[in-house]
Design a protein around this motif. Sequence first.
Motif, short mmCIF file in Angstrom:
data_model
loop_
_atom_site.label_atom_id
_atom_site.label_comp_id
_atom_site.label_asym_id
_atom_site.label_seq_id
_atom_site.Cartn_x
_atom_site.Cartn_y
_atom_site.Cartn_z
N UNK A 50 56.11 -18.66 78.67
CA UNK A 50 55.93 -18.51 80.12
C UNK A 50 54.47 -18.22 80.46
N UNK A 51 53.85 -17.35 79.68
CA UNK A 51 52.44 -17.02 79.91
C UNK A 51 51.58 -18.26 79.71
N UNK A 52 51.89 -19.06 78.68
CA UNK A 52 51.13 -20.30 78.43
C UNK A 52 51.20 -21.22 79.64
N UNK A 53 52.39 -21.41 80.17
CA UNK A 53 52.56 -22.30 81.33
C UNK A 53 51.77 -21.79 82.54
N UNK A 54 51.90 -20.52 82.83
CA UNK A 54 51.20 -19.95 83.99
C UNK A 54 49.69 -19.98 83.78
N UNK A 55 49.25 -19.72 82.57
CA UNK A 55 47.83 -19.73 82.28
C UNK A 55 47.25 -21.14 82.43
N UNK A 56 48.00 -22.16 81.98
CA UNK A 56 47.54 -23.54 82.15
C UNK A 56 47.45 -23.91 83.62
N UNK A 57 48.44 -23.49 84.41
CA UNK A 57 48.41 -23.78 85.84
C UNK A 57 47.23 -23.10 86.52
N UNK A 58 46.90 -21.90 86.09
CA UNK A 58 45.83 -21.13 86.71
C UNK A 58 44.44 -21.54 86.20
N UNK A 59 44.29 -21.68 84.89
CA UNK A 59 42.97 -21.91 84.28
C UNK A 59 42.71 -23.36 83.91
N UNK A 60 43.77 -24.14 83.81
CA UNK A 60 43.64 -25.54 83.42
C UNK A 60 44.02 -25.77 81.96
N UNK A 61 44.58 -26.93 81.73
CA UNK A 61 45.04 -27.31 80.39
C UNK A 61 43.91 -27.23 79.36
#
Length: 102
Positions: free
Chosen positions: A69-80
């Motif tokens: 979940x953190x990975x998904x949210x971090x990608x959405x916020x910071x970029x892939x």
Amino acid sequence: MFQFDGKEYELKFNIERLKLVENYLKLPTVADIVQTNGALSLTAIETYFGYCLKEAGSDTFLPRQKGQEIADKLMEKEGYLKVNNMLIEKMSEDMPFLFQGA
């Protein structure tokens, strides 16, 4: 180390953790990195976070689902790309033998 939702987290790689990832993905870590030229799939990124993420200073890893979940949210916020590169850099720092001769 990075901050997310007011907490400090870190990815921590070791052989046992990578074995869990490889069993889940059914693909050796280095083969995955080479095959994708270092641009891991979203599923791979989630999986690495799921098995290799912990709160900074903690001896225990987060539950796999929480890490994903953190990975998904971090990608959405910071970029892939930022998250992908962070993962590869930390892996090469913790386990330099994986990249010897590359």
